[in-house]
Design a protein around this motif. Structure first.
Motif, PDB file in Angstrom:
ATOM      1  N   ALA A  34      29.339 -23.116  -8.314  1.00 36.60           N
ATOM      2  CA  ALA A  34      30.133 -22.288  -9.216  1.00 36.60           C
ATOM      3  C   ALA A  34      31.306 -21.691  -8.456  1.00 36.60           C
ATOM      4  CB  ALA A  34      29.272 -21.170  -9.813  1.00 36.60           C
ATOM      5  N   TYR A  36      33.977 -18.321  -8.669  1.00 34.57           N
ATOM      6  CA  TYR A  36      34.220 -17.013  -9.244  1.00 34.57           C
ATOM      7  C   TYR A  36      35.586 -16.500  -8.807  1.00 34.57           C
ATOM      8  CZ  TYR A  36      29.106 -16.941  -9.727  1.00 34.57           C
ATOM      9  OH  TYR A  36      27.788 -17.248 -10.033  1.00 34.57           O
ATOM     10  N   ILE A  46      32.937 -15.551 -13.568  1.00 37.91           N
ATOM     11  CA  ILE A  46      32.734 -16.991 -13.459  1.00 37.91           C
ATOM     12  C   ILE A  46      33.946 -17.744 -14.004  1.00 37.91           C
ATOM     13  CG2 ILE A  46      31.530 -17.059 -15.683  1.00 37.91           C
ATOM     14  CD1 ILE A  46      30.526 -19.183 -12.671  1.00 37.91           C
ATOM     15  N   GLN A  89      29.817 -20.586  -4.898  1.00 36.29           N
ATOM     16  CA  GLN A  89      28.402 -20.241  -4.797  1.00 36.29           C
ATOM     17  C   GLN A  89      27.577 -21.478  -5.104  1.00 36.29           C
ATOM     18  OE1 GLN A  89      26.547 -18.441  -8.120  1.00 36.29           O
ATOM     19  NE2 GLN A  89      24.579 -18.846  -7.140  1.00 36.29           N
ATOM     20  N   PHE A  91      23.923 -23.103  -6.204  1.00 38.41           N
ATOM     21  CA  PHE A  91      22.660 -22.783  -6.850  1.00 38.41           C
ATOM     22  C   PHE A  91      21.758 -24.020  -6.864  1.00 38.41           C
ATOM     23  CE2 PHE A  91      24.167 -24.635 -10.857  1.00 38.41           C
ATOM     24  CZ  PHE A  91      25.531 -24.385 -10.829  1.00 38.41           C
ATOM     25  N   TYR A  96      20.168 -18.589  -2.651  1.00 34.89           N
ATOM     26  CA  TYR A  96      21.543 -18.739  -3.119  1.00 34.89           C
ATOM     27  C   TYR A  96      22.488 -18.360  -1.970  1.00 34.89           C
ATOM     28  CZ  TYR A  96      19.801 -18.434  -7.984  1.00 34.89           C
ATOM     29  OH  TYR A  96      19.154 -18.630  -9.161  1.00 34.89           O
ATOM     30  N   PHE A  98      26.919 -17.859  -0.929  1.00 33.81           N
ATOM     31  CA  PHE A  98      28.322 -17.774  -1.325  1.00 33.81           C
ATOM     32  C   PHE A  98      29.206 -18.178  -0.146  1.00 33.81           C
ATOM     33  CE2 PHE A  98      28.072 -15.507  -5.376  1.00 33.81           C
ATOM     34  CZ  PHE A  98      26.807 -14.933  -5.319  1.00 33.81           C
TER      35      PHE A  98
ATOM     36  N   TRP B  49      23.713 -12.741  -1.668  1.00 35.50           N
ATOM     37  CA  TRP B  49      22.618 -12.696  -2.628  1.00 35.50           C
ATOM     38  C   TRP B  49      21.412 -11.990  -2.015  1.00 35.50           C
ATOM     39  CZ3 TRP B  49      17.860 -15.536  -2.300  1.00 35.50           C
ATOM     40  CH2 TRP B  49      17.022 -15.327  -3.401  1.00 35.50           C
ATOM     41  N   VAL B  52      16.168 -12.179  -7.000  1.00 39.47           N
ATOM     42  CA  VAL B  52      16.220 -12.561  -8.411  1.00 39.47           C
ATOM     43  C   VAL B  52      14.820 -12.462  -8.993  1.00 39.47           C
ATOM     44  CG1 VAL B  52      15.907 -15.045  -7.996  1.00 39.47           C
ATOM     45  CG2 VAL B  52      17.100 -14.271 -10.060  1.00 39.47           C
ATOM     46  N   TYR B  54      12.606 -13.467 -12.763  1.00 38.99           N
ATOM     47  CA  TYR B  54      12.678 -14.233 -14.001  1.00 38.99           C
ATOM     48  C   TYR B  54      11.708 -13.710 -15.050  1.00 38.99           C
ATOM     49  CZ  TYR B  54      15.457 -17.499 -11.288  1.00 38.99           C
ATOM     50  OH  TYR B  54      16.432 -18.061 -10.520  1.00 38.99           O
ATOM     51  N   ARG B  60      12.188 -14.093  -6.189  1.00 38.44           N
ATOM     52  CA  ARG B  60      12.658 -14.732  -4.971  1.00 38.44           C
ATOM     53  C   ARG B  60      13.553 -13.763  -4.228  1.00 38.44           C
ATOM     54  NH1 ARG B  60      10.898 -20.259  -4.839  1.00 38.44           N
ATOM     55  NH2 ARG B  60       9.729 -20.453  -6.791  1.00 38.44           N
ATOM     56  N   THR B 100      21.228 -14.394 -15.051  1.00 26.28           N
ATOM     57  CA  THR B 100      21.156 -15.800 -14.707  1.00 26.28           C
ATOM     58  C   THR B 100      20.110 -16.461 -15.591  1.00 26.28           C
ATOM     59  OG1 THR B 100      20.959 -17.391 -12.896  1.00 26.28           O
ATOM     60  CG2 THR B 100      19.457 -15.498 -12.858  1.00 26.28           C
ATOM     61  N   TRP B 102      17.138 -20.004 -15.924  1.00 23.27           N
ATOM     62  CA  TRP B 102      16.397 -21.096 -15.281  1.00 23.27           C
ATOM     63  C   TRP B 102      15.796 -21.960 -16.363  1.00 23.27           C
ATOM     64  CZ3 TRP B 102      11.667 -23.385 -15.163  1.00 23.27           C
ATOM     65  CH2 TRP B 102      11.416 -24.255 -14.100  1.00 23.27           C
ATOM     66  N   LEU B 106      17.988 -24.026 -10.988  1.00 17.60           N
ATOM     67  CA  LEU B 106      18.639 -22.750 -10.750  1.00 17.60           C
ATOM     68  C   LEU B 106      19.995 -22.727 -11.463  1.00 17.60           C
ATOM     69  CD1 LEU B 106      17.910 -22.228  -6.959  1.00 17.60           C
ATOM     70  CD2 LEU B 106      16.526 -21.627  -8.943  1.00 17.60           C
ATOM     71  N   SER B 107      20.563 -21.534 -11.565  1.00 18.15           N
ATOM     72  CA  SER B 107      21.801 -21.398 -12.320  1.00 18.15           C
ATOM     73  C   SER B 107      22.725 -20.381 -11.647  1.00 18.15           C
ATOM     74  CB  SER B 107      21.473 -20.962 -13.748  1.00 18.15           C
ATOM     75  OG  SER B 107      22.633 -20.892 -14.539  1.00 18.15           O
ATOM     76  N   TRP B 108      23.920 -20.287 -12.162  1.00 11.81           N
ATOM     77  CA  TRP B 108      24.913 -19.357 -11.654  1.00 11.81           C
ATOM     78  C   TRP B 108      24.672 -17.977 -12.253  1.00 11.81           C
ATOM     79  CZ3 TRP B 108      25.258 -23.441 -14.786  1.00 11.81           C
ATOM     80  CH2 TRP B 108      25.620 -23.214 -16.125  1.00 11.81           C
ATOM     81  N   PHE B 109      25.481 -17.006 -11.823  1.00 10.91           N
ATOM     82  CA  PHE B 109      25.369 -15.642 -12.293  1.00 10.91           C
ATOM     83  C   PHE B 109      26.512 -15.323 -13.262  1.00 10.91           C
ATOM     84  CE2 PHE B 109      21.885 -14.471  -9.701  1.00 10.91           C
ATOM     85  CZ  PHE B 109      22.048 -15.089  -8.471  1.00 10.91           C
ATOM     86  N   ASP B 110      26.143 -14.922 -14.461  1.00 11.83           N
ATOM     87  CA  ASP B 110      27.143 -14.601 -15.459  1.00 11.83           C
ATOM     88  C   ASP B 110      26.491 -13.938 -16.651  1.00 11.83           C
ATOM     89  OD1 ASP B 110      28.787 -16.228 -18.086  1.00 11.83           O
ATOM     90  OD2 ASP B 110      29.750 -14.716 -16.829  1.00 11.83           O
TER      91      ASP B 110
END
Lengths: 107, 122
Positions: A34, A36, A46, A89, A91, A96, A98, B49, B52, B54, B60, B100, B102, B106-110
């Motif tokens: 990603a 940012y 994002i 970043q 994922f 994670y 950056f 980071w 996180v 879920y 994690r 985020t 799942w 995994l995924s991005w932050f938004d």
């Protein structure tokens, strides 16, 4: 842990310029990347996810590309509001991580 | 519309424990696939980071900080709490929480919260 290295760390450019920022991963991360944008005193926003998917509402002058270990963010024609710091970043896996950021400044 | 906001003490002394709360709206942490993460940024430096959590209570942590961090959720209050023990001046940073997801990956932050600046000083 996967390390991300951005280049350049800083960049001076003019309105209307085309700029490219590179993000290199220490191991393959497929397309799990990603981008940012962060402006001073603000939280990151994002721009691009899955390496090349444009987030809704983000201008089309932003383009992401790449897969594996090398990725790029290209801004096709810089606008005054684009002067900011950009972070990549990954994922693909925990933890994670950056990149160290690229500060885009007005020339 | 998803929003998140961080809160907690902004000034802590060395060796103290930091407790930050992320209060969110627009989603539920009881919904499958949803997560909330914490990220920090020392002044003038890059993003890091931290942790996180879920919907299924999977948690994690950053390996470098794992021994000092605890993340929990209160689904009924729409809150996620991060505690960090043994604070040091190098932990001075803006702390962000972010949404985020799942879904097998995994995924991005938004989006992200506005952040809260935590200063560690005696």
């Amino acid at each position: 842990a996967i390390q991300l290295t951005q280049s350049p760390s800083s960049l001076s450019a003019s309105v209307g310029d085309r700029v490219t920022i590179t993000c290199r991963a220490s191991q393959g991360i497929s397309s799990a990347l990603a981008w940012y944008q962060q402006k001073p005193g603000k939280a990151p926003n994002i721009l691009i996810y899955d390496a090349s998917s444009l987030e809704s509402g983000v201008p089309s002058r932003f383009r992401g590309s790449g897969s594996g270990t090398e990725f790029t963010l290209t801004i096709s024609s810089l606008q005054p509001e684009d002067f900011a710091t950009y972070y990549c970043q990954q994922f693909n896996s925990y933890p994670y991580s950056f990149g160290q950021g690229t500060k885009l400044e007005i020339k | 519309q998803i929003t998140l906001k961080e809160s907690g003490r902004t000034l802590v002394k060395p060796t103290q424990t930091l407790t930050l709360t992320c209060t969110f709206s627009g989603f539920s942490l009881s919904t499958r696939g949803v997560g909330v993460g914490w990220i920090r940024q020392p002044p003038g430096k890059a993003l890091e980071w931290l942790a996180v959590i879920y919907w299924d209570d999977d948690k994690r942590y950053s390996p470098s900080l794992k021994s000092r961090l605890t993340i929990t959720k209160d689904t009924s209050k729409n809150q996620v709490v991060l505690t960090m023990t043994n604070m040091d001046p190098v932990d001075t940073a803006t702390y962000y929480c972010a949404h985020t997801s799942w879904f097998g990956e995994l995924s991005w932050f938004d989006p992200w919260g506005q952040g809260t600046l935590v200063t560690v000083s005696s």
